[in-house]
Design an enzyme around this catalytic site. Structure first.
Site, PDB file in Angstrom:
ATOM      1  N   HIS A 152       0.869  -1.180   0.000  1.00  0.00           N
ATOM      2  CA  HIS A 152       0.000   0.000   0.000  1.00  0.00           C
ATOM      3  C   HIS A 152       0.905   1.230   0.000  1.00  0.00           C
ATOM      4  O   HIS A 152       1.727   1.415   0.891  1.00  0.00           O
ATOM      5  CB  HIS A 152      -0.915   0.019   1.220  1.00  0.00           C
ATOM      6  CG  HIS A 152      -1.866   1.185   1.205  1.00  0.00           C
ATOM      7  ND1 HIS A 152      -3.102   1.144   0.599  1.00  0.00           N
ATOM      8  CD2 HIS A 152      -1.747   2.443   1.713  1.00  0.00           C
ATOM      9  CE1 HIS A 152      -3.710   2.308   0.726  1.00  0.00           C
ATOM     10  NE2 HIS A 152      -2.906   3.113   1.393  1.00  0.00           N
ATOM     11  N   CYS A 153       0.754   2.066  -1.022  1.00  0.00           N
ATOM     12  CA  CYS A 153       1.627   3.235  -1.181  1.00  0.00           C
ATOM     13  C   CYS A 153       0.899   4.502  -0.763  1.00  0.00           C
ATOM     14  O   CYS A 153      -0.089   4.883  -1.403  1.00  0.00           O
ATOM     15  CB  CYS A 153       2.090   3.345  -2.630  1.00  0.00           C
ATOM     16  SG  CYS A 153       3.180   4.757  -2.928  1.00  0.00           S
ATOM     17  N   PRO A 154       1.345   5.179   0.282  1.00  0.00           N
ATOM     18  CA  PRO A 154       0.680   6.417   0.704  1.00  0.00           C
ATOM     19  C   PRO A 154       0.835   7.550  -0.312  1.00  0.00           C
ATOM     20  O   PRO A 154       0.006   8.457  -0.353  1.00  0.00           O
ATOM     21  CB  PRO A 154       1.376   6.766   2.023  1.00  0.00           C
ATOM     22  CG  PRO A 154       2.711   6.079   1.951  1.00  0.00           C
ATOM     23  CD  PRO A 154       2.478   4.827   1.171  1.00  0.00           C
TER      24      PRO A 154
END
Length: 315
Positions: A152-154
């Site tokens: 999951h990439c912020p």
């Protein structure tokens, strides 16, 4: 119920802060390069035209791939991986893990699954109530199971997985090209402003910071881009790089690797003309993946049928 809903909305709002930050930096870089550098600083018209053409090409590809990475919905397991209603009710009523596993084993007997938990059990998500396909993981931030989840990439406020992994790689590639182009073309004017060879105008601030910001992002993006290129070549996700998938025969960090060329094709597709475009061309459906185990079984079965053929003919 209401406070939980409000808290969830606040979390979703806050999760867009990194994306907004990147968007603001990109907008400022566009203004600083086009207006402050090309219009107010550079005097050579030919140089301005060349710079603007290549700048806009890299800018468009960078924004396009970034947009696709952010707004491509993560792919989820299909209905066939959901427990049938009677089995689901039995599973929820069972208190013993052994009995629950028996239910899962029966339900998974017709599914194309090759991976297991570390203990050799069927991978099941209690939150989404689905049997996890191979390489599928639950994302707590998105609150869903994502096919071939990488991480999951912020910075994109999205899960990077089967549906947008190619877009993510291109986003890193074009952002690196964008920053390198800015840093390389701004360098001479950065030096001139620094040594007071050019007039001290309001453009000086933008040009100086443009070089610093571009160089800083180059360093950080280069390391991340290199790492993901290595993962693509090995056909691993970030999760699998830290925790090797467990197959029927045991843990195997190279279980999904089919060789460098086939690994590249699995992500970018078999038509090279689309490799550099942020359009979906990845192979497969995200639910099943060829493995070394399956390939070995096929080869062995073929040799058994044709014992006069050597294994080298199937490599």
């Amino acid at each position: 119920m209401a406070p939980t809903h409000i808290l969830r909305c606040c979390q979703r709002g806050l999760s867009w802060i990194p994306v907004i930050f990147i968007a603001l930096v990109v907008c400022w870089s566009y203004y600083a390069y086009v207006v402050e550098l090309c219009i107010f600083t550079i005097l050579n018209v030919g140089e301005i035209v060349v710079y603007l053409i290549f700048f806009h090409l890299s800018f468009i590809m960078f924004v396009w791939s970034y947009w696709k990475t952010i707004f491509t919905k993560p792919a989820n397991p299909s209905k066939e991986f959901c427990l049938p209603k009677p089995e689901k009710e039995r599973y929820e009523k069972e208190a013993r893990p052994e009995s629950q596993q028996e239910i899962l084993w029966r339900a998974a007997s017709t599914l194309p699954l090759y991976t297991r938990t570390g203990a050799g059990a069927i991978r099941y998500c209690d939150r989404c109530q689905v049997i996890k396909p191979d390489r599928c993981h639950h994302c707590s931030a998105c609150d869903m199971c994502v096919l071939k989840m990488d991480h999951h990439c912020p910075w994109v406020n999205n899960c990077v997985g089967f549906s947008n992994y190619k877009f993510f790689i291109l986003f890193l590639a074009y952002s690196l090209v964008y920053c390198l182009f800015i840093a390389a073309t701004v360098l001479q004017y950065f030096i001139k402003f620094w040594t007071n060879e050019l007039a001290d105008t309001h453009a000086k601030f933008h040009v100086l910071f443009l070089f610093f910001v571009a160089a800083m992002f180059c360093i950080s993006i280069l390391s991340l881009f290199s790492y993901h290129l290595w993962l693509v070549g090995k056909n691993r996700s970030t999760i699998e790089a830290f925790r090797a998938p467990v197959f029927r025969t045991g843990s195997d960090k190279n279980g999904f690797s089919l060789g460098f060329r086939k690994n590249i094709v699995q992500v970018f597709g078999d038509q090279k003309k689309y490799w550099l475009l942020p359009v979906f061309t990845s192979q497969g459906d995200g639910l099943t993946f060829p493995t070394r185990l399956v390939n070995a079984d096929v080869e062995q079965a073929t040799v058994n049928l044709h014992p006069d053929l050597s294994m080298d003919q199937f490599s």
